[in-house]
Scaffold this active site. Structure first.
Site, PDB file in Angstrom:
ATOM      1  N   ASP A  70       0.918   2.291   5.367  1.00 27.02           N
ATOM      2  CA  ASP A  70      -0.354   2.201   4.789  1.00 27.02           C
ATOM      3  C   ASP A  70      -0.992   3.311   4.191  1.00 27.02           C
ATOM      4  OD1 ASP A  70      -2.859   1.222   4.755  1.00 27.02           O
ATOM      5  OD2 ASP A  70      -3.136   0.875   6.736  1.00 27.02           O
ATOM      6  N   GLU A  75     -10.211   5.014   1.849  1.00 31.02           N
ATOM      7  CA  GLU A  75     -10.382   3.915   2.078  1.00 31.02           C
ATOM      8  C   GLU A  75     -10.226   3.609   3.683  1.00 31.02           C
ATOM      9  OE1 GLU A  75      -8.887  -0.064   3.331  1.00 31.02           O
ATOM     10  OE2 GLU A  75      -7.886   1.785   3.559  1.00 31.02           O
ATOM     11  N   GLU A  76      -9.701   4.412   4.300  1.00 28.32           N
ATOM     12  CA  GLU A  76      -9.563   4.050   5.830  1.00 28.32           C
ATOM     13  C   GLU A  76     -11.077   4.670   6.360  1.00 28.32           C
ATOM     14  OE1 GLU A  76      -7.456   2.379   7.114  1.00 28.32           O
ATOM     15  OE2 GLU A  76      -5.395   3.071   6.148  1.00 28.32           O
TER      16      GLU A  76
END
Ligand SMILES: *[C@@H]1O[C@H](CO)[C@@H](O)[C@H](O)[C@H]1NC(C)=O
Ligand SMILES: *[C@@H]1O[C@H](CO)[C@@H](O)[C@H](O)[C@H]1NC(C)=O
Ligand SMILES: *[C@@H]1O[C@H](CO)[C@@H](O)[C@H](O)[C@H]1NC(C)=O
Ligand SMILES: *[C@@H]1O[C@H](CO)[C@@H](O)[C@H](O)[C@H]1NC(C)=O
Length: 390
Positions: free
Chosen positions: A136, A170-171
């Site tokens: 990820d 994004e995280e």
């Protein structure tokens, strides 16, 4: 594209494993062994395993993605793409790359280069590559880049057909995608988003509604409860009512679920609690405003209770109109809602499983890196074909 068969991969790995003592078996295989044994995908003399290794080795926890951004820029320039870095903040740069000079592109392959903490080192064990971001989403990034190289090598894309966008944050809060889609000044028609979907085509992901509850009471001696008002005696029945609610579900995304994540109340066992609160998150599979109304209706039955609802993420329903893919509904967030441009189609696909993604043993199966390049190629071809029909 050169991809060694899975059977061959298994046989070589088997041979390597069989030749060492039991205790060392788990540790013995290095990425160099995989590359030497030709279990690699090489395009334009670049190795996907080397590329993915570098990506994982450079830490890029949200807020500090700059090393990865520059590594990507240099790599993509070396293979002949035009590359733009977009400054997002001091520690973050988005990477936008395409063939030729056309900044607007029909199809966008996009993923993120940041990871959750803590950094975990790169290592290979058996057929798996471990390390933070190995799955990820650096597996998606690597597969997307090699898809691009392969499509160029096969002459299947021309200038203006396809771009790569790798964003930061994004995280954390999606600031990379928000800035790229609003301020790069380019347009795209179809977006393919790379996240771990087990090589299946995502049908969408749930949204989130944050519910903060606060109750005011009046403190008094526990021996004289009639002098006070217990905040817990309001909060607890309220939460029980929430647990009994029948929230709307969706055929695509499944049930809306409620998590009462944190409760805080009172000051001591012998004091009637003057204060109580709870923090809940609902993972929303349907219209969030229906869920909001259900919660507000219950709250009306309670005095001195404040309900504060924050719509964090809307449920996302994406396209899955491509043959030959299994589908999967997801319960994690992506950058899809942060994409400010209205796209004709949005696809969600990538190698690896979310079930390992944020854990201490995050990994990607080597074969999945190769397989994803085929998946992305199919999605790009399907997208370009569809656009001809528009
Ligand atoms: C390909 O890469 C290898 C090793 O990385 C190098 O020795 C070789 O010269 C390269 N070939 C070309 C055509 O660039
Ligand atoms: C969804 O909710 C229904 C009714 O509460 C339940 O029977 C079903 O098992 C749930 N589905 C999943 C996937 O949890
Ligand atoms: C709500 O709180 C006020 C004071 O904070 C109190 O006078 C009132 O009785 C409370 N209402 C109920 C129903 O507990
Ligand atoms: C409501 O919740 C949001 C998000 O948690 C928070 O920022 C805001 O301050 C809260 N508002 C009130 C009135 O409690």
């Amino acid at each position: 594209m050169k991809i060694v068969s899975l059977a061959y991969l298994a046989s070589v790995l088997g041979a390597v494993i069989a030749s060492v003592p039991m205790a060392e078996q788990q540790m013995v295989i290095q990425v160099d062994d995989l590359i030497r044994e030709q279990q690699d995908l090489k395009i334009k003399n670049q190795s996907i395993l080397e590329f993915h290794k570098k990506l994982v080795e450079i830490p890029s926890i949200s807020g500090n993605e700059i090393g990865t951004a520059y590594y990507l820029k240099n790599f993509l320039e070396e293979v002949g793409l035009t590359v733009e870095l977009q400054e997002v903040d001091a520690g973050g740069r988005n990477v936008y790359a395409y063939k030729g000079q056309k900044r607007d592109n029909k199809v966008l392959l996009t993923s993120h280069i940041d990871t959750v903490p803590p950094f975990l080192p790169y290592k290979v064990k058996g057929s798996r590559i471990y390390g933070r971001g190995s799955c990820d989403a650096k597996a998606s990034v690597a597969s997307m880049v090699f898809t691009y190289l392969d499509l160029i090598e096969k002459g299947l894309i021309k200038d203006g057909d396809l771009a790569l966008l790798f964003v930061v944050g994004e995280e954390f809060n999606g600031r990379g995608m928000i800035k790229a889609s609003r301020e790069l000044g380019t347009s795209w028609e179809i977006g393919i988003f790379g996240e771990p979907t087990e090589l299946k085509l995502g049908t969408g992901h749930k949204g989130a509604l944050k519910a903060d509850v606060e109750v005011q009471g009046i403190a008094s001696h526990s021996g004289y409860p009639e002098l006070g008002i217990s905040a817990t005696e309001t909060l607890i029945p309220f939460l029980l009512r929430l647990l009994e609610l029948d929230f709307p579900s969706s055929d695509v995304l499944g049930n809306t679920t409620l998590n009462i994540g944190r409760i805080e109340a009172g000051v001591a066992a012998n004091v009637i609690p003057p204060y109580a609160n709870a923090e809940c998150i609902l993972r929303i599979a349907q219209d969030p405003y229906v869920v909001q109304e259900l919660l507000e209706d219950v709250a009306q039955d309670f005095n001195n209770l404040t309900l504060n609802l924050t719509h964090a993420v809307e449920p996302q329903f994406v396209d899955y109109d491509v043959e030959d893919f299994d589908t999967i509904a997801l319960s994690y967030f992506t950058d899809i809602p942060n994409m400010a441009q209205k796209l004709k189609k949005r696809y969600l696909y990538g190698p690896g499983s979310i079930l390992v993604a944020h854990g201490d043993h995050e990994y990607i199966e080597v074969a999945d890196l190769f397989e994803a390049t085929k998946g992305y190629e199919k999605l790009v071809a399907h997208s370009l074909n569809q656009l001809k029909a528009y």
